[in-house]
Motif scaffolding. Structure first.
Motif, PDB file in Angstrom:
ATOM      1  N   ALA A 120      51.304  47.913  43.149  1.00  0.00           N
ATOM      2  CA  ALA A 120      52.725  47.782  43.460  1.00  0.00           C
ATOM      3  C   ALA A 120      53.488  47.053  42.355  1.00  0.00           C
ATOM      4  O   ALA A 120      54.659  47.355  42.106  1.00  0.00           O
ATOM      5  N   VAL A 121      52.837  46.086  41.675  1.00  0.00           N
ATOM      6  CA  VAL A 121      53.570  45.251  40.713  1.00  0.00           C
ATOM      7  C   VAL A 121      53.198  45.522  39.257  1.00  0.00           C
ATOM      8  O   VAL A 121      54.055  45.405  38.366  1.00  0.00           O
ATOM      9  N   VAL A 122      51.940  45.879  38.976  1.00  0.00           N
ATOM     10  CA  VAL A 122      51.540  46.144  37.583  1.00  0.00           C
ATOM     11  C   VAL A 122      50.674  47.411  37.517  1.00  0.00           C
ATOM     12  O   VAL A 122      49.524  47.382  37.081  1.00  0.00           O
ATOM     13  N   PRO A 123      51.221  48.542  37.939  1.00  0.00           N
ATOM     14  CA  PRO A 123      50.402  49.761  37.977  1.00  0.00           C
ATOM     15  C   PRO A 123      49.857  50.170  36.613  1.00  0.00           C
ATOM     16  O   PRO A 123      48.751  50.708  36.525  1.00  0.00           O
ATOM     17  N   GLY A 124      50.624  49.927  35.542  1.00  0.00           N
ATOM     18  CA  GLY A 124      50.169  50.303  34.202  1.00  0.00           C
ATOM     19  C   GLY A 124      48.916  49.547  33.794  1.00  0.00           C
ATOM     20  O   GLY A 124      47.988  50.132  33.204  1.00  0.00           O
ATOM     21  N   LYS A 125      48.847  48.259  34.100  1.00  0.00           N
ATOM     22  CA  LYS A 125      47.673  47.462  33.748  1.00  0.00           C
ATOM     23  C   LYS A 125      46.444  47.945  34.519  1.00  0.00           C
ATOM     24  O   LYS A 125      45.352  48.063  33.957  1.00  0.00           O
ATOM     25  N   VAL A 126      46.622  48.202  35.788  1.00  0.00           N
ATOM     26  CA  VAL A 126      45.506  48.702  36.590  1.00  0.00           C
ATOM     27  C   VAL A 126      45.012  50.034  36.042  1.00  0.00           C
ATOM     28  O   VAL A 126      43.808  50.261  35.882  1.00  0.00           O
ATOM     29  N   ALA A 127      45.936  50.923  35.715  1.00  0.00           N
ATOM     30  CA  ALA A 127      45.567  52.246  35.224  1.00  0.00           C
ATOM     31  C   ALA A 127      44.813  52.173  33.903  1.00  0.00           C
ATOM     32  O   ALA A 127      43.843  52.916  33.693  1.00  0.00           O
ATOM     33  N   ARG A 128      45.234  51.274  33.008  1.00  0.00           N
ATOM     34  CA  ARG A 128      44.535  51.161  31.713  1.00  0.00           C
ATOM     35  C   ARG A 128      43.094  50.712  31.899  1.00  0.00           C
ATOM     36  O   ARG A 128      42.181  51.278  31.303  1.00  0.00           O
ATOM     37  N   HIS A 129      42.901  49.701  32.722  1.00  0.00           N
ATOM     38  CA  HIS A 129      41.533  49.249  32.993  1.00  0.00           C
ATOM     39  C   HIS A 129      40.716  50.358  33.659  1.00  0.00           C
ATOM     40  O   HIS A 129      39.564  50.609  33.291  1.00  0.00           O
ATOM     41  N   ALA A 130      41.305  51.007  34.649  1.00  0.00           N
ATOM     42  CA  ALA A 130      40.583  52.014  35.418  1.00  0.00           C
ATOM     43  C   ALA A 130      40.203  53.211  34.547  1.00  0.00           C
ATOM     44  O   ALA A 130      39.076  53.718  34.615  1.00  0.00           O
ATOM     45  N   ARG A 131      41.132  53.669  33.706  1.00  0.00           N
ATOM     46  CA  ARG A 131      40.828  54.814  32.845  1.00  0.00           C
ATOM     47  C   ARG A 131      39.667  54.516  31.910  1.00  0.00           C
ATOM     48  O   ARG A 131      38.801  55.361  31.687  1.00  0.00           O
ATOM     49  N   PHE A 132      39.654  53.316  31.361  1.00  0.00           N
ATOM     50  CA  PHE A 132      38.547  52.942  30.472  1.00  0.00           C
ATOM     51  C   PHE A 132      37.225  52.987  31.227  1.00  0.00           C
ATOM     52  O   PHE A 132      36.217  53.527  30.728  1.00  0.00           O
ATOM     53  N   MET A 133      37.210  52.435  32.434  1.00  0.00           N
ATOM     54  CA  MET A 133      35.976  52.434  33.225  1.00  0.00           C
ATOM     55  C   MET A 133      35.526  53.856  33.559  1.00  0.00           C
ATOM     56  O   MET A 133      34.353  54.198  33.439  1.00  0.00           O
ATOM     57  N   PHE A 134      36.461  54.687  33.989  1.00  0.00           N
ATOM     58  CA  PHE A 134      36.117  56.058  34.360  1.00  0.00           C
ATOM     59  C   PHE A 134      35.636  56.862  33.154  1.00  0.00           C
ATOM     60  O   PHE A 134      34.732  57.699  33.275  1.00  0.00           O
ATOM     61  N   GLU A 135      36.230  56.617  31.988  1.00  0.00           N
ATOM     62  CA  GLU A 135      35.902  57.430  30.810  1.00  0.00           C
ATOM     63  C   GLU A 135      34.665  56.951  30.068  1.00  0.00           C
ATOM     64  O   GLU A 135      33.983  57.752  29.414  1.00  0.00           O
ATOM     65  N   HIS A 136      34.360  55.654  30.148  1.00  0.00           N
ATOM     66  CA  HIS A 136      33.295  55.109  29.310  1.00  0.00           C
ATOM     67  C   HIS A 136      32.159  54.429  30.080  1.00  0.00           C
ATOM     68  O   HIS A 136      31.183  54.005  29.447  1.00  0.00           O
ATOM     69  N   GLY A 151      43.323  39.749  38.376  1.00  0.00           N
ATOM     70  CA  GLY A 151      43.809  40.628  39.436  1.00  0.00           C
ATOM     71  C   GLY A 151      43.858  42.096  39.090  1.00  0.00           C
ATOM     72  O   GLY A 151      43.280  42.929  39.805  1.00  0.00           O
ATOM     73  N   PRO A 152      44.512  42.499  37.991  1.00  0.00           N
ATOM     74  CA  PRO A 152      44.578  43.924  37.648  1.00  0.00           C
ATOM     75  C   PRO A 152      43.212  44.533  37.335  1.00  0.00           C
ATOM     76  O   PRO A 152      42.929  45.665  37.749  1.00  0.00           O
ATOM     77  N   GLU A 153      42.363  43.806  36.604  1.00  0.00           N
ATOM     78  CA  GLU A 153      41.046  44.352  36.270  1.00  0.00           C
ATOM     79  C   GLU A 153      40.182  44.462  37.515  1.00  0.00           C
ATOM     80  O   GLU A 153      39.435  45.430  37.681  1.00  0.00           O
ATOM     81  N   ARG A 154      40.278  43.471  38.404  1.00  0.00           N
ATOM     82  CA  ARG A 154      39.517  43.532  39.654  1.00  0.00           C
ATOM     83  C   ARG A 154      39.976  44.716  40.514  1.00  0.00           C
ATOM     84  O   ARG A 154      39.168  45.392  41.145  1.00  0.00           O
ATOM     85  N   ALA A 155      41.281  44.959  40.524  1.00  0.00           N
ATOM     86  CA  ALA A 155      41.808  46.111  41.252  1.00  0.00           C
ATOM     87  C   ALA A 155      41.236  47.411  40.689  1.00  0.00           C
ATOM     88  O   ALA A 155      40.810  48.297  41.438  1.00  0.00           O
ATOM     89  N   ALA A 156      41.216  47.521  39.363  1.00  0.00           N
ATOM     90  CA  ALA A 156      40.666  48.720  38.726  1.00  0.00           C
ATOM     91  C   ALA A 156      39.183  48.865  39.028  1.00  0.00           C
ATOM     92  O   ALA A 156      38.684  49.976  39.263  1.00  0.00           O
ATOM     93  N   ALA A 157      38.466  47.736  39.044  1.00  0.00           N
ATOM     94  CA  ALA A 157      37.028  47.774  39.329  1.00  0.00           C
ATOM     95  C   ALA A 157      36.770  48.240  40.759  1.00  0.00           C
ATOM     96  O   ALA A 157      35.818  48.983  41.020  1.00  0.00           O
TER      97      ALA A 157
END
Length: 277
Positions: A74-90, A111-117
């Motif tokens: 809700a507040v930092v979707p771009g940060k979550v997406a960057r972390h998540a894409r890296f995890m999914f791709e690599h 917070g954002p990295e934990r959300a992506a994880a």
């Protein structure tokens, strides 16, 4: 509802045991309109994501990781997406999965990295389960999927709605205490096991015992007395039906898309209930 309308439903971006996406048409018949929809067990979010009857949403869950993910999107979707894409791709192998799960459980992420994880674990773990040990450690094993789906469009649709939402990491008692006149409450608790079966009660470290089912019915009745309208989904277990009748609910039977036998030869659709007050 037509097939075209059904296809236009918004899918949640998480895999979620007990999710209500397949029952949305049935639920829609019983879910009234109102200014605000309150969900004490928001889970994967299928219901609120597809609501056209409510302008605002109060969404609670006892799972802190789930609510953190929703709040970060809700507040930092771009940060979550960057972390998540890296995890999914690599980080798609078993060793990487174990490493991320360990960091996640050891609270080594912001917070954002934990959300992506949490999103990564949900999409890479076995059957998309969300299960915790008694020490509150995420303990679902690696799912061995070839190419887990990254739900980019579904996340965009979620974030577009987030400005109308308040997310609470809270048990149902705290969330229901905020319900009153003009509110619609939809509860989707862990289902009471049918006789002769075992249930899934580890959605949070504390589980969900029969005493909690009773307390939920009581708190829903109290919210109704304050002016809220109540809808609850649950199994058709006889003790659940009796409990809801005791509190004045009207019981509607629905056919759930879940099996009540592990053997394919004897697997049948479970009869669930939607209770309204």
């Amino acid at each position: 509802m037509t097939e075209t309308a059904t296809k236009s439903r918004q899918r949640p971006f998480l895999k979620w045991a007990g999710g209500k996406y397949s029952l949305l048409d049935e639920l829609d018949k019983h879910l009234p309109s109102g200014g605000r929809l309150i969900e004490p067990f928001v889970g994967g979010g299928s219901v609120f994501l597809n609501s056209s009857k409510h302008a605002e949403f109060l969404l609670g869950d006892a799972n802190a990781d789930l609510i953190n993910l929703y709040q970060m999107l809700a507040v930092v979707p771009g940060k979550v997406a960057r972390h998540a894409r890296f995890m999914f791709e690599h980080m798609g192998d078993a060793e990487s999965f174990a490493a991320i799960r360990t960091q996640f459980n050891n609270q080594q992420m912001d917070g954002p990295e934990r959300a992506a994880a949490f999103l990564y674990l949900n999409r890479h773990c076995f059957n998309g389960l969300c299960r915790y040990s008694l020490s509150n450690k995420f303990n679902v094993p690696y799912g061995k999927y070839r190419a887990p789906y990254y739900p980019e469009q579904e996340i965009k649709e979620f974030t577009a709605m987030a400005h109308n939402c308040v997310f609470m990491n809270a048990g149902f008692r705290r969330t229901l205490a905020l319900a009153g006149s003009g509110d619609v409450v939809y509860c989707d608790p862990p289902y009471e096991p049918l006789p002769g079966t075992s249930g899934f009660t580890s959605y949070s470290a504390g589980g969900f015992a029969w005493e909690e089912q009773v307390a939920l019915a009581e708190h829903c009745f109290a919210a109704h007395e304050r002016g809220a309208r109540i809808v609850i989904s649950n199994s058709g277990a006889p003790k659940i039906v009796d409990l809801y009748h005791q509190h004045g609910f009207v019981i509607h039977e629905v056919h759930g898309r879940r099996s009540i036998s592990s053997k394919g030869s004897t697997r049948t659709a479970a009869k669930d209930v939607v209770a309204t007050l």
